[in-house]
Design a protein around this motif. Structure first.
Motif, short mmCIF file in Angstrom:
data_model
loop_
_atom_site.label_atom_id
_atom_site.label_comp_id
_atom_site.label_asym_id
_atom_site.label_seq_id
_atom_site.Cartn_x
_atom_site.Cartn_y
_atom_site.Cartn_z
N VAL A 97 43.86 39.79 10.58
CA VAL A 97 43.38 39.52 9.23
C VAL A 97 43.64 40.75 8.37
N ILE A 98 44.34 40.56 7.25
CA ILE A 98 44.65 41.69 6.37
C ILE A 98 43.98 41.57 5.00
N LEU A 99 43.42 40.39 4.68
CA LEU A 99 42.73 40.21 3.41
C LEU A 99 41.75 39.05 3.54
N THR A 100 40.54 39.22 3.00
CA THR A 100 39.51 38.19 3.04
C THR A 100 39.01 37.93 1.63
N SER A 101 38.79 36.67 1.30
CA SER A 101 38.32 36.30 -0.03
C SER A 101 36.80 36.32 -0.11
N GLU A 102 36.33 36.12 -1.32
CA GLU A 102 34.92 35.86 -1.55
C GLU A 102 34.63 34.42 -1.12
N GLY A 103 33.39 33.99 -1.24
CA GLY A 103 33.05 32.60 -0.96
C GLY A 103 33.24 31.76 -2.21
N TYR A 104 33.72 30.54 -2.02
CA TYR A 104 33.94 29.60 -3.12
C TYR A 104 33.14 28.33 -2.85
N VAL A 105 32.47 27.81 -3.86
CA VAL A 105 31.72 26.57 -3.72
C VAL A 105 32.66 25.38 -3.54
N ALA A 106 33.76 25.38 -4.30
CA ALA A 106 34.72 24.27 -4.26
C ALA A 106 36.00 24.69 -3.54
N LYS A 107 36.55 23.78 -2.74
CA LYS A 107 37.80 24.07 -2.04
C LYS A 107 38.93 24.30 -3.03
N ALA A 108 38.92 23.58 -4.16
CA ALA A 108 39.97 23.76 -5.17
C ALA A 108 39.97 25.20 -5.69
N SER A 109 38.80 25.78 -5.85
CA SER A 109 38.71 27.17 -6.31
C SER A 109 39.27 28.12 -5.26
N CYS A 110 39.01 27.81 -4.00
CA CYS A 110 39.54 28.61 -2.89
C CYS A 110 41.07 28.57 -2.91
N LYS A 111 41.63 27.39 -3.10
CA LYS A 111 43.08 27.25 -3.16
C LYS A 111 43.65 27.99 -4.37
N ALA A 112 42.93 27.97 -5.49
CA ALA A 112 43.38 28.71 -6.67
C ALA A 112 43.36 30.22 -6.39
N GLY A 113 42.39 30.67 -5.60
CA GLY A 113 42.34 32.07 -5.20
C GLY A 113 43.55 32.47 -4.38
N ILE A 114 43.97 31.58 -3.49
CA ILE A 114 45.17 31.84 -2.69
C ILE A 114 46.39 31.98 -3.60
#
Length: 110
Positions: free
Chosen positions: A25-42
């Protein structure tokens, strides 16, 4: 080539990890309530990863080294693991620059 892995935290939030081709693992995100927001973070990581000025190089209170990747608006979109040396941290940044833009996304929440 690396991969983005989407997982769900115990609190129900989504997060992603960017893993290098060796599985680290080289990078970890914050937590996202919505999966769509997580994908936008990617997508934001893929866009911002090649730009060196988007990385904040930091030293923790215990002397460990880490970095944050920020979006154009200054918001942190990913944080590295802790490294024992600044050169190891800088190698981590280079790994994100190399792996993120073309990384596939694997959704483990399906």
């Amino acid at each position: 080539m690396g991969n983005f892995i989407i997982t769900k935290r115990t609190n129900g939030e989504y997060q992603f990890n960017l893993k290098a081709s060796n599985g680290q693992v080289i990078l970890t995100s914050e937590g996202y309530v919505a999966k769509a927001s997580c994908k936008a973070g990617i997508e934001s990581v893929k866009t911002n990863a090649p730009t060196d000025t988007r990385y904040d190089r930091n030293t923790a209170k215990n002397g460990s080294h880490y970095f944050n990747l920020k979006a154009g608006n200054g918001e942190i979109i990913g944080t590295s693991q802790m490294y024992t040396t600044s050169s190891a941290r800088d190698n981590g940044i280079e790994s994100v620059k190399t792996n993120a833009p073309g990384a596939a996304t694997i959704d483990e929440t399906i």
